[in-house]
Design a protein around this motif. Structure first.
Motif, short mmCIF file in Angstrom:
data_model
loop_
_atom_site.label_atom_id
_atom_site.label_comp_id
_atom_site.label_asym_id
_atom_site.label_seq_id
_atom_site.Cartn_x
_atom_site.Cartn_y
_atom_site.Cartn_z
N MET A 49 2.05 -37.55 -6.47
CA MET A 49 1.24 -38.25 -7.47
C MET A 49 -0.09 -38.66 -6.84
O MET A 49 -0.12 -39.26 -5.76
N VAL A 50 -1.18 -38.35 -7.50
CA VAL A 50 -2.51 -38.69 -7.01
C VAL A 50 -3.05 -39.86 -7.82
O VAL A 50 -2.95 -39.86 -9.05
N GLU A 51 -3.61 -40.85 -7.12
CA GLU A 51 -4.18 -42.01 -7.79
C GLU A 51 -5.53 -42.36 -7.18
O GLU A 51 -5.78 -42.09 -6.01
N ILE A 52 -6.36 -42.95 -8.02
CA ILE A 52 -7.69 -43.40 -7.62
C ILE A 52 -7.75 -44.89 -7.89
O ILE A 52 -7.30 -45.36 -8.94
N GLY A 87 -14.09 -35.77 -7.56
CA GLY A 87 -14.43 -36.61 -8.70
C GLY A 87 -14.98 -37.96 -8.29
O GLY A 87 -15.94 -38.47 -8.89
N VAL A 88 -14.38 -38.57 -7.27
CA VAL A 88 -14.85 -39.88 -6.80
C VAL A 88 -16.25 -39.74 -6.21
O VAL A 88 -17.16 -40.52 -6.54
N GLU A 89 -16.44 -38.77 -5.33
CA GLU A 89 -17.76 -38.59 -4.73
C GLU A 89 -18.82 -38.30 -5.80
O GLU A 89 -19.92 -38.86 -5.77
N VAL A 138 -8.65 -42.67 -2.82
CA VAL A 138 -7.84 -41.63 -3.44
C VAL A 138 -6.62 -41.48 -2.55
O VAL A 138 -6.75 -41.39 -1.32
N ALA A 139 -5.45 -41.48 -3.15
CA ALA A 139 -4.23 -41.34 -2.37
C ALA A 139 -3.24 -40.45 -3.10
O ALA A 139 -3.13 -40.50 -4.33
N PHE A 171 -5.35 -33.65 -5.03
CA PHE A 171 -6.05 -34.63 -4.20
C PHE A 171 -7.50 -34.21 -4.00
O PHE A 171 -8.42 -35.03 -4.14
N ASP A 172 -7.73 -32.95 -3.69
CA ASP A 172 -9.10 -32.46 -3.47
C ASP A 172 -9.96 -32.62 -4.71
O ASP A 172 -11.13 -32.99 -4.62
N ASP A 173 -9.39 -32.34 -5.88
CA ASP A 173 -10.15 -32.52 -7.12
C ASP A 173 -10.47 -34.00 -7.34
O ASP A 173 -11.56 -34.34 -7.82
N ALA A 174 -9.54 -34.89 -7.00
CA ALA A 174 -9.77 -36.32 -7.16
C ALA A 174 -10.87 -36.80 -6.21
O ALA A 174 -11.74 -37.59 -6.61
#
Length: 143
Positions: A113-116, A37-39, A107-108, A31-34
């Motif tokens: 499972m992590v999704e953007i 990535g979004v930011e 991001v959730a 989650f933290d990596d996602a």
């Protein structure tokens, strides 16, 4: 590329969205990596993150207050931002497009499972904003 419509994410996408109103991309990582990535994808487009809504924390904090013990997400954040160029363009075309601003990418993490993803926007001028949201979500998810 794995494209998934995830109805439960409408909780953080807002409104009365249904499964077909949300686009998500699986993220192979934490989650933290996602969120990083979004930011990074938003900032990399020359935009500024105005606010990060920590929806997952809010749901956890308020669950007991509303009589629920259900954990919806392990973590969930929504990144809110605007584009002066695109916002002016779409609102000059139709001032009611203000309803879609600021724009959000979420991001959730649920069930490990992590999704953007993002909410699908209406046809017409807002499709240019949707293309921006999709490029951010794809870049952040490695798609």
């Amino acid at each position: 590329m794995r494209r998934i419509l995830w109805a439960a994410l409408t909780v953080i996408a807002g409104g009365t969205a249904s499964a077909q109103d949300v686009v998500t991309y699986a993220f192979d990582g934490s989650f933290d990596d996602a969120t990083f990535g979004v930011e990074s994808a938003i900032v990399g487009k020359g935009l500024v993150v105005d606010y990060v809504s920590h929806v997952g924390e809010m749901l956890d904090r308020t669950g007991k207050d509303v009589g629920s013990d259900v954990t919806i997400f392990e973590a969930a954040d929504v990144f809110l931002f605007c584009s002066a160029v695109l916002s002016r363009k779409v609102m000059e075309a139709d001032p009611s497009n203000i309803a879609h601003c600021p724009y959000g990418v979420f991001v959730a993490e649920r069930g490990g499972m992590v999704e953007i993803g993002y909410r699908i926007l209406p046809e017409g001028p807002m499709q240019e904003v949707q293309a921006l949201l999709d490029s951010i979500a794809r870049e952040a998810s490695g798609q």
